[in-house]
Structures are given as structure tokens and as C-alpha cells.
Design an enzyme around this catalytic site. Structure first.
Site, PDB file in Angstrom:
ATOM      1  N   HIS A 261     -17.511  61.683 -50.347  1.00 46.87           N
ATOM      2  CA  HIS A 261     -17.289  63.031 -50.869  1.00 46.87           C
ATOM      3  C   HIS A 261     -17.623  63.035 -52.350  1.00 46.87           C
ATOM      4  O   HIS A 261     -17.339  62.061 -53.047  1.00 46.87           O
ATOM      5  CB  HIS A 261     -15.823  63.442 -50.666  1.00 46.87           C
ATOM      6  CG  HIS A 261     -15.618  64.908 -50.760  1.00 46.87           C
ATOM      7  ND1 HIS A 261     -15.491  65.557 -51.966  1.00 46.87           N
ATOM      8  CD2 HIS A 261     -15.549  65.858 -49.798  1.00 46.87           C
ATOM      9  CE1 HIS A 261     -15.344  66.845 -51.730  1.00 46.87           C
ATOM     10  NE2 HIS A 261     -15.372  67.064 -50.435  1.00 46.87           N
ATOM     11  N   ASP A 315     -14.502  66.180 -42.329  1.00 51.40           N
ATOM     12  CA  ASP A 315     -15.296  66.305 -41.111  1.00 51.40           C
ATOM     13  C   ASP A 315     -15.083  65.165 -40.133  1.00 51.40           C
ATOM     14  O   ASP A 315     -15.501  65.256 -38.979  1.00 51.40           O
ATOM     15  CB  ASP A 315     -16.789  66.372 -41.465  1.00 51.40           C
ATOM     16  CG  ASP A 315     -17.161  67.725 -42.031  1.00 51.40           C
ATOM     17  OD1 ASP A 315     -16.564  68.709 -41.589  1.00 51.40           O
ATOM     18  OD2 ASP A 315     -18.028  67.778 -42.911  1.00 51.40           O
TER      19      ASP A 315
HETATM   20  N1  ACO Z   1     -22.439  56.523 -45.970  1.00 51.61           N
HETATM   21  C1  ACO Z   1     -23.072  55.538 -46.644  1.00 51.61           C
HETATM   22  N2  ACO Z   1     -23.257  55.572 -47.953  1.00 51.61           N
HETATM   23  C2  ACO Z   1     -22.784  56.619 -48.632  1.00 51.61           C
HETATM   24  C3  ACO Z   1     -22.110  57.682 -47.990  1.00 51.61           C
HETATM   25  C4  ACO Z   1     -21.947  57.598 -46.602  1.00 51.61           C
HETATM   26  N3  ACO Z   1     -21.343  58.572 -45.916  1.00 51.61           N
HETATM   27  N4  ACO Z   1     -21.767  58.597 -48.899  1.00 51.61           N
HETATM   28  C5  ACO Z   1     -22.208  58.137 -50.075  1.00 51.61           C
HETATM   29  N5  ACO Z   1     -22.829  56.953 -49.910  1.00 51.61           N
HETATM   30  C6  ACO Z   1     -23.475  56.126 -50.927  1.00 51.61           C
HETATM   31  C7  ACO Z   1     -24.895  56.641 -51.118  1.00 51.61           C
HETATM   32  O1  ACO Z   1     -25.829  56.002 -50.297  1.00 51.61           O
HETATM   33  C8  ACO Z   1     -25.129  56.366 -52.592  1.00 51.61           C
HETATM   34  O2  ACO Z   1     -25.468  55.009 -52.719  1.00 51.61           O
HETATM   35  P1  ACO Z   1     -26.500  54.539 -53.856  1.00 51.61           P
HETATM   36  O3  ACO Z   1     -25.822  54.858 -55.159  1.00 51.61           O
HETATM   37  O4  ACO Z   1     -26.664  53.075 -53.595  1.00 51.61           O
HETATM   38  O5  ACO Z   1     -27.758  55.323 -53.645  1.00 51.61           O
HETATM   39  C9  ACO Z   1     -23.750  56.559 -53.215  1.00 51.61           C
HETATM   40  O6  ACO Z   1     -22.801  56.335 -52.163  1.00 51.61           O
HETATM   41  C10 ACO Z   1     -23.563  57.957 -53.763  1.00 51.61           C
HETATM   42  O7  ACO Z   1     -23.890  58.867 -52.700  1.00 51.61           O
HETATM   43  P2  ACO Z   1     -24.394  60.336 -52.954  1.00 51.61           P
HETATM   44  O8  ACO Z   1     -24.935  60.888 -51.676  1.00 51.61           O
HETATM   45  O9  ACO Z   1     -25.278  60.362 -54.161  1.00 51.61           O
HETATM   46  O10 ACO Z   1     -23.011  61.011 -53.339  1.00 51.61           O
HETATM   47  P3  ACO Z   1     -22.781  62.543 -53.404  1.00 51.61           P
HETATM   48  O11 ACO Z   1     -21.558  62.731 -54.207  1.00 51.61           O
HETATM   49  O12 ACO Z   1     -24.005  63.250 -53.818  1.00 51.61           O
HETATM   50  O13 ACO Z   1     -22.584  62.887 -51.858  1.00 51.61           O
HETATM   51  C11 ACO Z   1     -21.874  63.481 -49.759  1.00 51.61           C
HETATM   52  C12 ACO Z   1     -21.462  63.315 -51.226  1.00 51.61           C
HETATM   53  C13 ACO Z   1     -23.089  64.404 -49.636  1.00 51.61           C
HETATM   54  C14 ACO Z   1     -20.726  64.138 -49.004  1.00 51.61           C
HETATM   55  C15 ACO Z   1     -22.190  62.076 -49.168  1.00 51.61           C
HETATM   56  O14 ACO Z   1     -21.048  61.257 -49.254  1.00 51.61           O
HETATM   57  C16 ACO Z   1     -22.681  62.168 -47.740  1.00 51.61           C
HETATM   58  O15 ACO Z   1     -23.861  62.429 -47.516  1.00 51.61           O
HETATM   59  N6  ACO Z   1     -21.779  61.954 -46.725  1.00 51.61           N
HETATM   60  C17 ACO Z   1     -22.163  62.045 -45.338  1.00 51.61           C
HETATM   61  C18 ACO Z   1     -22.230  63.510 -44.912  1.00 51.61           C
HETATM   62  C19 ACO Z   1     -20.865  64.137 -44.806  1.00 51.61           C
HETATM   63  O16 ACO Z   1     -19.934  63.582 -44.217  1.00 51.61           O
HETATM   64  N7  ACO Z   1     -20.760  65.365 -45.345  1.00 51.61           N
HETATM   65  C20 ACO Z   1     -19.519  66.139 -45.303  1.00 51.61           C
HETATM   66  C21 ACO Z   1     -18.930  66.229 -46.676  1.00 51.61           C
HETATM   67  S1  ACO Z   1     -17.401  67.112 -46.649  1.00 51.61           S
HETATM   68  C22 ACO Z   1     -17.892  68.744 -46.543  1.00 51.61           C
HETATM   69  O17 ACO Z   1     -18.923  69.128 -46.965  1.00 51.61           O
HETATM   70  C23 ACO Z   1     -16.981  69.647 -45.901  1.00 51.61           C
END
Ligand code: ACO
Length: 378
Positions: A261, A315
Site C-alpha cells: 500500500h 483487498d
Molecule cells: N508484491 C510485490 N512487491 C511489491 C508489492 C506487491 N504487492 N507492492 C509493492 N512491491 C514492491 C515493488 O515491486 C517495489 O519494489 P522496487 O522498489 O524493488 O521496485 C516497491 O515494493 C515499491 O512498490 P510500488 O509499486 O512503487 O509502491 P506504490 O506505493 O507505488 O504501490 C501499490 C502501492 C500500487 C498498492 C502496490 O503495493 C501494488 O501494486 N500492490 C498490488 C496491487 C494491490 O493489491 N492493489 C490494491 C491496493 S489497496 C486499494 O487500492 C484499495
């Protein structure tokens, strides 16, 4: 603004001043109008919570009764909207159907009197009342059946489950569903709320605002993740497969749906409440192997990614609850939208109270002074 001020995804940049909700991502705190999500989940109802979010205070008993009465009265949708849905392809996603139907409401009820509290209340009532009816209606229409009319004797959550299944739901299921709606009602400046606020700032009508927010919520990185969680759990298939599955995703640098998140760096407090609700539901209806897979998945992901603050988000467990209730997977995000309408409308109202149209800047990184090249010379 200097280049160093730019943050991709606007991370950490305030986009509004708001009194509606507060998140502390380090401590795992979520409050609506200063009230903890735990207290609301324990003692409130979705409609009372929606009132609190939109008008800022708990309603008095008579105000709540009026609000519920008006919402019950406005649940039906015009036959022309139902007929319009009959023209949608049955293979279309229910979020797209909802976005189109929400926008279509504006054809019937628009003309903006944004400084009139009665107009605002009427729009709030209509949207809260009709969105669940439209979600349930599309579910029947896409199967070639007529929609089930709302039942005035049932409260908000029970009526939605009734419209979906043509059967009065068990009170525990309806109660759990109502709490799910409370948990999804609002969450600060997420993508769909930002979208709702930007659209509000143009002084357009609330139906267009909800339609734009629904479109934003539909994406797999936002509300759409709850569907993908279920596909993932089904693909894993057994508790033993969890570890190799997670490791193979991480080796490919793929995202694990339902984890991570932008704000929470601990387990999302809503996921904790939802997990307890899932347990209550499985106690009542019998176990589910996907719950066991999910619990193992939480353990493995915490082991691999916990040090980076990646834990279950809202989620992760919501899909399991809805699945056990027999709700089709592609309705999970529309159900999220049913709840989040409350938050979007609260932000609409707050935006109107001190409006200035959103118009951020950009940092241009393209070319300058390029010559025009005639088409035959390209
Ligand atoms: N699985 C694996 N790695 C992850 C995950 C995950 N679910 N979430 C973050 N990371 C890692 C990324 O790969 C990234 O690694 P890096 O720095 O080596 O490239 C780092 O953590 C940062 O991730 P970002 O995607 O840049 O973080 P951001 O804050 O932009 O993203 C998000 C948040 C979009 C929710 C992300 O965690 C994600 O894509 N999760 C999966 C989708 C999901 O469950 N979405 C629902 C969110 S809750 C809602 O909207 C109601």
C-alpha cells in the site's frame, strides 16, 4: 516549481485539505471524521457511516430515520436505464456497466444547483440508493433475466444481497456485508477519490463525478485488485503451493495482488477486521480451503517482504468474504464502488465548500523547435 519537487505518482504531495478521513500508515490507524474504523465496524451501520462522512457529524435518530427512509424510497431505477443496460454486451465488465449507468443518471437528474443544500442531499440520496440497484440489475440482465426489484422491508445491505440472489439473506451475512461496506467507504486521497475531487472542482454534476471515480477504481492497481486476489488463490490451489508460487512471483519481480500500500507500512487495519469477519463467516457456513491458502500466503509474504513494509491490504480478505457469500468475482469491485460512493460524495461536498479548479503543472521533458516534415518526406 523545481524539477526536484516532482514526485512520480504525486507520492507525499498534499492534493487537498480535508476533514473527512485520516490514515496513519506507520501505526495502522484509519479514522472517519475522527472516529476509528474499529469503532464504526463494531457499532455503526453503513448508512450512518455514510451520513457521518458526508455531513461531518453523527445523525440524530430522526435524521438517520429520514435518511434511511429517503434512500429506501429512491432505490428503484428508471426503466429506461434498465433498458439501456440490456444493450450492454453480457461479456462486458460490471464496472464498465456501472460507470455508464452512473453517468446516465445525470441525464435524468442533472442540472446543477450546487449551492442548494437540498440539491446536494437529493443527489447524495439518489446515488447511494440507486448504485446498488444498478449493480444488481446488470448481474441479472447479463444473464438474460429481469432485474429483481428492491425490497422496502430490508435494510441497505440485506436489500442488495436480496436483489442479487432473490432471497432474503441470513442476518449474519447481511451484517457482515454491511461492515464490509463501512470498511470500504472512504480512504483519504486514493486514486478514485482524487479523480472525484478533480472532477468536482470543475463544478460538474455529481453523477459525472461518480462515473469518473468508478472508472478510476476499476484498475487492477486500485479496486480491481480484489478480483485478482481470488484468481491468484485459485491458481495456487493448495497450501503447499503457496511458498513456491510467491517465490516465483518475486523472482519475476511481479506484484503480489492484495499486498502493499502506498500509505500503510503495516497490515491494513481493514484487512485485520476483514480477516475476523471471514473467520465468522466460515464458522457459520463451513471452511474454505482458500482461506487457509490466504493465511499461509500472509505468512510467507510477511517473511519475504515484511521488512519492506509490504503486508495485506483491504483487498486481500474482502474477496474471500464475498466469494464465500456466493458473489461472482467480477462484482467485487462494483461492491467496493457501492461503498466508496459515500467517500466520493463527502469529498464532492467538501470540495464545493472551498473550490478552486485543479490545474497542476507539469515538467515538460519533450523536444523544442522541431521542424514540420511533409508526409512524403517522413
Ligand atoms: N508484491 C510485490 N512487491 C511489491 C508489492 C506487491 N504487492 N507492492 C509493492 N512491491 C514492491 C515493488 O515491486 C517495489 O519494489 P522496487 O522498489 O524493488 O521496485 C516497491 O515494493 C515499491 O512498490 P510500488 O509499486 O512503487 O509502491 P506504490 O506505493 O507505488 O504501490 C501499490 C502501492 C500500487 C498498492 C502496490 O503495493 C501494488 O501494486 N500492490 C498490488 C496491487 C494491490 O493489491 N492493489 C490494491 C491496493 S489497496 C486499494 O487500492 C484499495
Amino acid at each position: 516549481m523545481a524539477v526536484c519537487d516532482y514526485q512520480i505518482g504525486l507520492e507525499g504531495i498534499p492534493a487537498a485539505q480535508s476533514k473527512i478521513s485520516h490514515v496513519d500508515g506507520q501505526e495502522g490507524i484509519l479514522e472517519y471524521r475522527g472516529v476509528s474504523i474499529q469503532a464504526l465496524a463494531q457499532s455503526s451501520s453503513f448508512l450512518e457511516t455514510a451520513y457521518l462522512l458526508i455531513w461531518g457529524d453523527f445523525p440524530q435518530e430522526a435524521e438517520l430515520e429520514d435518511f434511511k427512509h429517503d434512500i429506501t424510497y429512491h432505490r428503484r431505477v428508471k426503466y429506461r436505464i434498465r433498458d439501456m443496460m440490456k444493450c450492454f454486451p453480457e461479456s462486458g465488465h460490471p464496472m464498465d456497466a456501472l460507470q455508464a449507468s452512473a453517468a446516465a443518471l445525470g441525464l435524468f437528474y442533472s442540472r446543477r444547483a450546487l449551492d442548494d443544500p437540498a440539491y446536494i442531499r437529493a443527489a447524495v440520496v439518489r446515488l447511494l440508493a440507486k448504485i446498488p440497484t444498478m449493480v444488481a440489475a446488470f448481474q441479472h440482465i447479463r444473464k438474460g433475466n429481469d432485474p429483481i426489484q428492491p425490497c422496502d422491508d430490508l435494510d441497505y445491505a440485506a436489500n442488495f444481497l436480496y436483489m442479487l440472489n432473490e432471497q432474503t439473506p441470513d442476518p449474519l451475512l447481511a451484517h457482515i456485508f454491511d461492515i464490509c461496506l463501512i470498511l470500504h467507504a472512504e480512504h483519504t486521497m486514493n486514486a478514485s477519490t482524487f479523480s472525484a475531487r478533480v472532477t468536482s472542482s470543475t463544478l460538474t454534476d455529481p453523477y459525472a463525478i461518480v462515473a469518473s471515480a468508478v472508472g478510476t477504481l476499476a484498475g487492477p492497481l486500485h479496486g480491481g485488485a480484489n478480483e485478482e486476489v481470488i484468481s491468484m488463490l485459485e491458481e495456487i490451489g493448495s497450501v503447499e503451493n503457496v511458498q513456491p508460487y510467491v517465490d516465483s512471483l518475486l523472482a519475476r519481480k511481479a506484484k503480489i495482488m492484495g499486498f502493499g500500500h502506498r500509505v500503510y507500512k503495516v497490515k491494513d487495519p481493514r484487512a485485520t477486521i476483514l480477516q475476523k469477519l471471514a473467520e465468522q463467516l466460515f464458522d457459520k457456513l463451513g471452511g474454505d480451503k482458500y482461506y487457509d491458502i490466504a493465511v499461509e500466503m500472509e505468512r510467507v509474504v510477511a517473511d519475504r517482504l515484511g521488512h519492506r513494509g509490504i503486508y495485506p491490504n483491504v483487498d486481500f480478505y474482502s474477496g474471500l468474504v464475498y466469494r464465500r457469500m456466493g458473489i461472482p468475482t467480477d462484482l467485487f469491485t462494483p461492491i467496493f464502488a457501492i461503498a466508496r460512493v459515500a467517500g466520493w460524495l463527502a469529498h464532492w461536498k467538501e470540495q464545493l465548500e472551498a473550490n478552486r479548479i485543479y490545474r497542476p503543472s507539469q515538467i515538460y521533458i519533450g523536444d523544442h523547435n522541431r521542424p514540420y516534415i511533409p508526409i512524403e518526406e517522413r
